[in-house]
Enzyme design. Structure first.
Site, PDB file in Angstrom:
ATOM      1  N   ASN A  93       0.940  -1.325   0.108  1.00  0.00           N
ATOM      2  CA  ASN A  93      -0.017   0.102   0.016  1.00  0.00           C
ATOM      3  C   ASN A  93       0.801   1.153  -0.013  1.00  0.00           C
ATOM      4  O   ASN A  93       1.416   1.621   1.164  1.00  0.00           O
ATOM      5  CB  ASN A  93      -0.748   0.028   1.349  1.00  0.00           C
ATOM      6  CG  ASN A  93      -1.812   1.246   1.479  1.00  0.00           C
ATOM      7  OD1 ASN A  93      -1.653   2.230   0.411  1.00  0.00           O
ATOM      8  ND2 ASN A  93      -2.336   1.449   2.648  1.00  0.00           N
ATOM      9  N   LYS A 108       0.157   4.252  -0.392  1.00  0.00           N
ATOM     10  CA  LYS A 108      -0.599   5.337   0.183  1.00  0.00           C
ATOM     11  C   LYS A 108      -0.426   6.627  -0.909  1.00  0.00           C
ATOM     12  O   LYS A 108      -0.366   6.489  -1.871  1.00  0.00           O
ATOM     13  CB  LYS A 108      -0.032   5.904   1.799  1.00  0.00           C
ATOM     14  CG  LYS A 108      -0.138   4.383   2.511  1.00  0.00           C
ATOM     15  CD  LYS A 108      -0.046   4.786   3.948  1.00  0.00           C
ATOM     16  CE  LYS A 108       0.248   3.469   4.555  1.00  0.00           C
ATOM     17  NZ  LYS A 108       0.136   3.824   6.271  1.00  0.00           N
ATOM     18  N   HIS A 144      -9.403   0.759   4.926  1.00  0.00           N
ATOM     19  CA  HIS A 144      -8.264   1.161   5.552  1.00  0.00           C
ATOM     20  C   HIS A 144      -8.551   2.190   6.796  1.00  0.00           C
ATOM     21  O   HIS A 144      -9.243   3.116   6.824  1.00  0.00           O
ATOM     22  CB  HIS A 144      -7.219   1.689   4.597  1.00  0.00           C
ATOM     23  CG  HIS A 144      -5.831   1.849   5.151  1.00  0.00           C
ATOM     24  ND1 HIS A 144      -5.203   2.600   6.101  1.00  0.00           N
ATOM     25  CD2 HIS A 144      -4.503   1.031   5.142  1.00  0.00           C
ATOM     26  CE1 HIS A 144      -4.023   2.391   6.430  1.00  0.00           C
ATOM     27  NE2 HIS A 144      -3.758   1.385   5.792  1.00  0.00           N
ATOM     28  N   GLU A 167      -6.954   4.279   7.748  1.00  0.00           N
ATOM     29  CA  GLU A 167      -6.759   6.013   7.556  1.00  0.00           C
ATOM     30  C   GLU A 167      -7.965   6.547   6.697  1.00  0.00           C
ATOM     31  O   GLU A 167      -7.992   7.767   6.697  1.00  0.00           O
ATOM     32  CB  GLU A 167      -5.371   6.160   6.709  1.00  0.00           C
ATOM     33  CG  GLU A 167      -4.253   6.068   7.586  1.00  0.00           C
ATOM     34  CD  GLU A 167      -2.958   5.436   6.827  1.00  0.00           C
ATOM     35  OE1 GLU A 167      -2.893   5.515   5.498  1.00  0.00           O
ATOM     36  OE2 GLU A 167      -2.162   4.894   7.572  1.00  0.00           O
ATOM     37  N   GLU A 226      -5.201  -5.311  10.509  1.00  0.00           N
ATOM     38  CA  GLU A 226      -3.996  -4.052  10.808  1.00  0.00           C
ATOM     39  C   GLU A 226      -4.663  -3.251  12.190  1.00  0.00           C
ATOM     40  O   GLU A 226      -5.486  -2.466  12.035  1.00  0.00           O
ATOM     41  CB  GLU A 226      -4.399  -3.127   9.778  1.00  0.00           C
ATOM     42  CG  GLU A 226      -4.068  -3.598   8.221  1.00  0.00           C
ATOM     43  CD  GLU A 226      -3.525  -2.734   7.440  1.00  0.00           C
ATOM     44  OE1 GLU A 226      -2.192  -2.849   6.842  1.00  0.00           O
ATOM     45  OE2 GLU A 226      -4.148  -1.741   6.956  1.00  0.00           O
ATOM     46  N   GLY A 271       2.426   2.047  10.812  1.00  0.00           N
ATOM     47  CA  GLY A 271       3.399   3.204  10.630  1.00  0.00           C
ATOM     48  C   GLY A 271       4.239   3.630  11.889  1.00  0.00           C
ATOM     49  O   GLY A 271       4.718   4.568  12.007  1.00  0.00           O
ATOM     50  N   SER A 324       3.197  -2.001  10.223  1.00  0.00           N
ATOM     51  CA  SER A 324       4.745  -2.159  10.452  1.00  0.00           C
ATOM     52  C   SER A 324       5.520  -3.437  10.158  1.00  0.00           C
ATOM     53  O   SER A 324       6.176  -3.935  10.918  1.00  0.00           O
ATOM     54  CB  SER A 324       5.066  -1.798  11.983  1.00  0.00           C
ATOM     55  OG  SER A 324       4.644  -0.596  12.541  1.00  0.00           O
TER      56      SER A 324
HETATM   57  C1  PEP Z   1      -0.775  -0.004   6.004  1.00  0.00           C
HETATM   58  O1  PEP Z   1      -1.067   1.518   5.996  1.00  0.00           O
HETATM   59  O2  PEP Z   1      -1.621  -0.674   5.364  1.00  0.00           O
HETATM   60  C2  PEP Z   1       0.279  -0.294   6.774  1.00  0.00           C
HETATM   61  C3  PEP Z   1       0.478  -1.577   6.950  1.00  0.00           C
HETATM   62  O3  PEP Z   1       1.298   0.652   6.975  1.00  0.00           O
HETATM   63  P1  PEP Z   1       2.654  -0.006   7.690  1.00  0.00           P
HETATM   64  O4  PEP Z   1       3.368  -1.114   7.051  1.00  0.00           O
HETATM   65  O5  PEP Z   1       3.596   1.346   7.218  1.00  0.00           O
HETATM   66  O6  PEP Z   1       2.585   0.129   8.957  1.00  0.00           O
END
Ligand code: PEP
Length: 261
Positions: free
Chosen positions: A13, A15, A100, A102, A170, A176, A215
């Site tokens: 992803n 973003k 997601h 976000e 997630e 992040g 992460s």
């Molecule tokens: C995500 O935004 O789906 C995600 C898993 O981000 P990160 O791996 O940077 O934590």
């Protein structure tokens, strides 16, 4: 690794990152995946909407799939700034992330909106990657399993199958931040999601891929991806550099992932 899915899925992803020069990074990922041969997991990159068509064109005749990060629930209409699932398909995409955190937090997307978006993805023959996960406060209050189960149930549309749907667990506080849950916590949540899917959808619910996201990086991917019912990963930051993303992809190959008891 999940006991039920055949081939792990590693999805990147990007973003709101990537101008046209990021296509070169995707080509390096494509070439690295090709070098892994037939044991490579299924790999998907979800760039910003501006790059979906160009990336899909560059990935043609490769094993790499291209997807988007969100879609509207309608096929077309007066929705300024949005893109539809049909537009993603038309641009060469084969998947879309919906729900997601976000988008849930930043755009007020409720489960019922996520469900209509997943249904739109199915209507356009896209794989819907439906994200669920608890906030830090919900985890600390002991609500993780309740929250995640409720999100799974409320975000999945009629007709969800192992062919058209994947779930991404997630934890919001892990996205992040460099933090990840304990491996036993990941096992517990993935097992709860699997039970929910199986009890609601039967056989196809036993095969829907459940990805872990939050992460994931080259250092932790091996242990995360070797856990029961972890059928792949949704990767944010570490998918932006070919070298890191390829390391995560390699960790999803059964022989290279480290095993937890
Ligand atoms: C995500 O935004 O789906 C995600 C898993 O981000 P990160 O791996 O940077 O934590």
């Amino acid at each position: 690794m999940t006991t039920t899915s055949i081939r792990p899925l590693v999805a990147g992803n990007w973003k709101m990152n990537g101008l046209s020069d990021a296509l070169g990074e995707a080509e390096a990922i494509r070439d690295g995946v090709a070098a892994l041969g037939g044991r490579a997991p299924s790999v998907l990159i979800c760039p910003p909407a501006t790059l979906v068509a160009a990336l899909a064109a560059r990935m043609e005749r490769s094993a790499l799939r291209v997807g988007a990060q969100d879609c509207h629930w309608e096929p077309s209409g007066a929705y300024t700034g949005d893109i539809s699932a049909e537009m993603i398909r038309n641009a060469g995409g084969t998947a879309v992330i919906v729900g997601h955190s976000e988008r849930r937090a930043g755009h007020g997307e409720l489960d019922r909106i996520v469900r209509t978006k997943a249904a739109a993805a199915h209507r356009a023959s896209l794989l819907a990657i439906v994200c669920v996960g608890e906030t830090k406060g919900q985890r600390e209050a002991g609500l993780t399993l309740d929250v995640v189960r409720r999100q799974v149930v409320a975000s999945l549309p009629e007709g969800a199958t192992a062919e058209n749907t994947a779930i991404a667990y997630e934890p919001v506080w892990a996205i992040g931040t460099g933090l990840i849950p304990s491996l036993t916590d990941v096992i517990e949540v993935h097992a709860a999601i699997r039970r929910e899917l199986a009890s609601r959808l039967g056989e196809t619910g036993r095969r829907i891929a459940i990805l872990y996201g939050g992460s994931v990086n080259p250092g932790n991917a091996g242990e995360l991806l070797s856990l029961p019912e972890v059928g792949g990963a949704l990767v944010g930051g570490a998918s932006l550099r070919a070298e890191d993303f390829l390391a995560v992809i390699r960790a999803a190959m059964p022989e290279t992932g480290s095993a937890l008891a």
